[in-house]
Design an enzyme around this catalytic site. Structure first.
Site, PDB file in Angstrom:
ATOM      1  N   HIS A   1       0.906  -1.617  -0.164  1.00 40.63           N
ATOM      2  CA  HIS A   1      -0.065  -0.315   0.006  1.00 40.63           C
ATOM      3  C   HIS A   1       0.751   1.692   0.178  1.00 40.63           C
ATOM      4  O   HIS A   1       2.005   1.101  -0.007  1.00 40.63           O
ATOM      5  CB  HIS A   1      -0.956   0.101   1.148  1.00 40.63           C
TER       6      HIS A   1
ATOM      7  N   CYS B   1      -1.315  -8.091  20.484  1.00 37.37           N
ATOM      8  CA  CYS B   1      -2.077  -7.143  19.162  1.00 37.37           C
ATOM      9  C   CYS B   1      -1.720  -8.253  17.891  1.00 37.37           C
ATOM     10  O   CYS B   1      -0.872  -7.843  17.198  1.00 37.37           O
ATOM     11  CB  CYS B   1      -2.460  -5.878  18.684  1.00 37.37           C
TER      12      CYS B   1
ATOM     13  N   CYS C   1      -0.408  -5.697  15.030  1.00 38.95           N
ATOM     14  CA  CYS C   1       0.465  -4.908  15.106  1.00 38.95           C
ATOM     15  C   CYS C   1       1.924  -6.726  15.557  1.00 38.95           C
ATOM     16  O   CYS C   1       2.904  -6.093  15.410  1.00 38.95           O
ATOM     17  CB  CYS C   1       0.286  -4.469  16.708  1.00 38.95           C
TER      18      CYS C   1
ATOM     19  N   LYS D   1      -6.803   0.104   4.249  1.00 36.30           N
ATOM     20  CA  LYS D   1      -8.008  -0.909   3.127  1.00 36.30           C
ATOM     21  C   LYS D   1      -9.926  -0.895   4.100  1.00 36.30           C
ATOM     22  O   LYS D   1     -11.118  -1.204   3.173  1.00 36.30           O
ATOM     23  CB  LYS D   1      -7.603  -2.540   2.937  1.00 36.30           C
TER      24      LYS D   1
ATOM     25  N   HIS E   1       3.985   1.638   1.775  1.00 35.65           N
ATOM     26  CA  HIS E   1       5.091   0.325   1.320  1.00 35.65           C
ATOM     27  C   HIS E   1       6.010   1.535   0.606  1.00 35.65           C
ATOM     28  O   HIS E   1       7.233   2.126   0.483  1.00 35.65           O
ATOM     29  CB  HIS E   1       4.736  -0.733   0.833  1.00 35.65           C
TER      30      HIS E   1
ATOM     31  N   HIS F   1      -5.631  -0.727  15.845  1.00 31.70           N
ATOM     32  CA  HIS F   1      -6.319  -1.563  14.283  1.00 31.70           C
ATOM     33  C   HIS F   1      -7.837  -1.866  14.846  1.00 31.70           C
ATOM     34  O   HIS F   1      -8.862  -2.530  13.908  1.00 31.70           O
ATOM     35  CB  HIS F   1      -5.690  -3.272  14.350  1.00 31.70           C
TER      36      HIS F   1
ATOM     37  N   CYS G   1      -7.616  -3.152  19.915  1.00 31.25           N
ATOM     38  CA  CYS G   1      -6.096  -2.340  20.037  1.00 31.25           C
ATOM     39  C   CYS G   1      -6.988  -0.521  19.453  1.00 31.25           C
ATOM     40  O   CYS G   1      -7.254  -1.287  18.565  1.00 31.25           O
ATOM     41  CB  CYS G   1      -5.175  -3.068  18.826  1.00 31.25           C
TER      42      CYS G   1
ATOM     43  N   LYS H   1      -6.398   7.637   9.108  1.00 35.26           N
ATOM     44  CA  LYS H   1      -4.804   7.097   8.183  1.00 35.26           C
ATOM     45  C   LYS H   1      -5.680   5.575   7.109  1.00 35.26           C
ATOM     46  O   LYS H   1      -7.009   5.471   7.320  1.00 35.26           O
ATOM     47  CB  LYS H   1      -4.432   5.837   9.425  1.00 35.26           C
TER      48      LYS H   1
END
Ligand code: MSP
Length: 723
Positions: free
Chosen positions: A18, A137, A140, A324, A21, A164, A161, A321
């Site tokens: 994504h 998590c 993570c 997806k 990266h 997430h 978390c 943030k």
């Protein structure tokens, strides 16, 4: 020769690449190309972090073995990097590091042994065995502190978390610990003596105050029965190495540290040559890199990195943030289809004030490409070169204006020499270099663009088309075009690490020999462009993008994607053409079992799409142990409307305590004596402070999910296994 080693984080190999990266890898690539120009020998590492529960789970969802899964994700990542010109073949990374490499296993084990054999600065053992209970998590891959999870949900007791928004697991087991708490003073001394160790300043301050607040020891192993897809702890095969401990070590094992095999394969001492390196990371993984990693290196007696440099995150226009799961992430294949690689690279480096978060969508990228590239740099190149062709038949004119013509030139607003222009170019070069070295890439580019604006104005004021009508101004016209072209030569060098392909094209169009990638911007001298040099074919550099048409196409693609995801019942489940190429040799073909594409959004555990056959194998099924249980006692839990507490006889020595969220639908007293189906090998977890040692199965009925207990109409003994 001076050396420069830069690393990106190694990306979790559970998902498709994504924007995050792409960004870090582009920055690393940019810095590598810049250093190469400056005469450094460079080494650029990117790669994948391939162990842990999350990857194991993702592989199970995709009906693959972990190995098949990581291989498939790696193939996708490599393909994406190649599409964006970041691979070795395009002058990008030198190594795609994978933590499943045997040499990494060897190096990581050696690192563990060295740390274990040495003492902390306070004279105690670095690694000791203890007992860990904590919130873990899986996405993570880290244990969470109280302030990193939500308060317990009133009904289910679940804690999420904060990153997430998924439930964390309560993990309680024997574990090896790294005595991080003994490193606070050593780390503070490090930050103090090397103020550039953590960049930017704001992140340094954050870490300093964190460490001042005291450090806790870190659990660095898991039982193999909990996390099997990981590196074994040396000398204790019942434990596996905590994935962050394993992953961080990659930065040195890649260079051959701790592995004769790797050193022999590489044939040179990469570690001696390139370590210490610069770690580029996102700010969300700062603690691991700026606290844990230096402490680990101190523990093992290995030299510390040169710097840890943290960037901000890409957000959507509402400030969330990109993810997806939320459906707000930009799709890299869409980006690639509609914009050139150089336009994307320019955008990434220009838009984000390095270190801070930044909003992005398809439109802002397009707007920048049109204004700064098509309208700015591209336009300056094409107007300059077209005029050299037109007025000087494609040969670069001279910069000199003879004595007797200088007055006339002055009247046309053109100085007799280029001193002023040349000195502003030198100033811009200085600012550019200083800002790049200070990680302020956006400022470096801003200053380069002031030069474009300046030369644009210089041309417009001098009006070459009018000069061309006056034979007495022939030299003035030549000087104007020479100065513009020489500025472009400088810009081609300065901007080369940002836009390798387009600057090469400018270089060639200017008729230059050699390589802008090997030209040190600090060595540029005014006048390097030879008069008389023939310019090459004039090719449009950055064609203007038709905004209405392109945005309509992109919106259509985004809509189609959404529909596709909705029909599959899962956001982010599909990844279009990119994903379907992820099939692995040896894995089932599309006609047998359609492999689920790896999930995009690195750290997200998205559920498998409905309607797509994501079969589990019998081996997966037998991992779930279900047994018949008899409810011995049932009672409500104070202050919980939903939970009932049972003791259930599963035919074991002791009955188990199990909690279930069915209090709104069942009277506890009426359930005593009832035989139910229980998942009996579920890891115990705490709900409302009470341990639940299994799960009672129930059907979920209707919209509100009314529970109906699974039960037996025939007589069955307690503990009988469901198969
Ligand atoms: N595997 C670990 C890193 C181990 S390094 C020894 C990991 N992997 S990751 O794939 O989840 O994340 C890699 C990088 O992507 C992190 O630097 C993270 O900050 C970055 N990004 C993830 N989402 C991002 C944005 N939306 N924007 C910018 N970068 C973000 O963490």
């Amino acid at each position: 020769m001076k050396s420069f080693y830069v690393t990106t984080p190694i990306y979790y190999a559970n998902s498709l690449p994504h924007m995050g990266h792409l960004y870090t890898t582009v920055v690393a690539d940019f810095l590598t190309r810049y250093r190469r120009q400056r005469g450094f020998e460079t080494y650029f590492l990117t790669g994948t972090d391939e162990h842990g529960t999350n990857i194991e789970r993702a592989s199970a969802r995709a009906a693959r073995t972990p190995r098949e899964h990581v291989d498939a994700v790696v193939a996708e990542l490599k393909k994406m990097f190649a599409d964006f010109g970041l691979d070795g073949a395009h002058g990008g990374y030198d190594i795609f590091m994978r933590t499943t490499e045997p040499f990494h296993y060897e190096g990581a084990a050696e690192f563990w042994r060295r740390a274990a054999a040495r003492q902390t600065p306070k004279g105690r053992e670095n690694i000791y065995k203890g007992f860990y209970e904590g919130l873990f998590c899986a996405p993570c891959g880290t244990f969470k502190t109280e302030d990193e999870v939500t308060p317990a949900d009133a009904e289910s007791g679940a804690r999420l978390c904060l990153i997430h928004e998924r439930p964390v697991d309560m993990v309680s087991e024997e574990s090896y610990f790294f005595r991080l708490s003994d490193y606070d003073e050593a780390l503070l001394a490090l930050y103090e003596s090397r103020p550039d160790f953590i960049r930017p300043e704001v992140r340094r301050n954050e870490v300093v105050s964190l460490v001042r607040g005291g450090l806790q020891d870190v659990s660095i192993s898991r039982l193999k029965t909990s996390v099997s897809w990981a590196i074994p702890v040396p000398g204790d095969p019942d434990h596996t190495v905590y994935i962050w401990f394993d992953a961080l070590i990659n930065y040195i094992t890649a260079l051959g540290w701790g592995s004769d095999e790797r050193r022999a394969a590489v044939g040179e001492d990469l570690f001696g040559k390139f370590w210490p390196g610069v770690h580029l990371i996102g700010k969300d993984i700062l603690r691991q890199h700026a606290v844990l990693w230096p402490a680990m290196l101190l523990a093992a007696g290995v030299e510390l990195p040169r710097a840890v440099v943290a960037h901000g995150l890409w957000l959507d226009q509402t400030g969330r943030k990109g993810s997806k799961t939320l459906g707000n992430a930009l799709e890299l294949p869409t980006l690639r289809r509609h914009y050139s690689v150089d336009a994307v690279r320019y955008f990434l480096l220009r838009e984000m004030s390095f270190g801070q978060d930044c909003k992005v969508d398809y439109e802002v990228i397009l707007d920048r490409a049109n204004s700064d590239l098509a309208g700015g740099l591209g336009n300056l190149v094409s107007r300059t070169l077209t005029m050299i062709r037109k007025y000087f038949d494609g040969a670069v004119p001279a910069d000199d204006i003879p004595e007797e013509r200088r007055l006339q030139a002055k009247r046309a607003g053109v100085d007799s020499d280029a001193v002023e222009l040349a000195s502003s170019l030198e100033l811009v070069r200085e600012q550019f270099i200083r800002n790049v070295e200070d990680y302020a890439f956006h400022r470096a580019l801003e200053s380069a663009w002031t030069m474009i604006a300046r030369v644009d104005k210089f041309i417009s004021d001098a009006k070459p088309w009018e000069l061309a009508r006056d034979e007495a101004q022939r030299e003035t016209l030549g000087a104007v075009l020479y100065r513009a072209a020489e500025t472009l030569r400088w810009l081609a060098v300065l901007l080369h690490p940002v836009m390798p392909e387009s600057t090469r094209s400018v270089w060639q169009q200017l008729g230059q020999a050699g390589d802008p990638g090997r030209t040190d911007p600090a060595e540029l001298k005014w006048g390097g462009l030879a008069a008389g040099a023939r310019i090459g074919e004039v090719a449009p550099l950055f064609p203007r993008i038709d905004k209405a048409k392109t945005m309509a196409e992109i919106e259509k693609e985004v809509e189609q994607k959404k529909e596709q995801q909705q029909s599959q019942g899962s956001p982010g489940a599909s990844s279009g053409t990119h994903a379907t190429q992820a099939a692995v040799p040896g894995s089932p073909t599309a006609t047998e079992v359609k492999p689920e594409p790896p999930q995009q959004g690195a750290t997200e555990a998205t559920p498998p799409p409905e309607g797509v056959a994501t079969f589990i194998t019998i081996d997966d099924f037998v991992k779930v142990e279900m047994r018949v249980g008899e409810i011995l006692t049932a009672e409500r839990i104070p202050k919980s409307d939903k939970l009932l507490k049972f003791t259930i006889d599963l035919g074991e020595a002791e009955p188990r305590q199990i909690l279930a969220g069915i209090a709104e639908h069942y009277e506890p007293e009426k359930l005593v004596g009832r035989k139910v189906a229980v998942v009996s090998n579920l890891k115990p977890r705490k709900l409302r402070g009470l341990e639940s040692q299994g799960m009672v199965l129930a059907a979920s009925v209707g919209e509100e999910g009314r529970p109906v207990l699974a039960t037996f109409t025939e007589d069955v003994p307690n503990g009988a296994r469901l198969k």
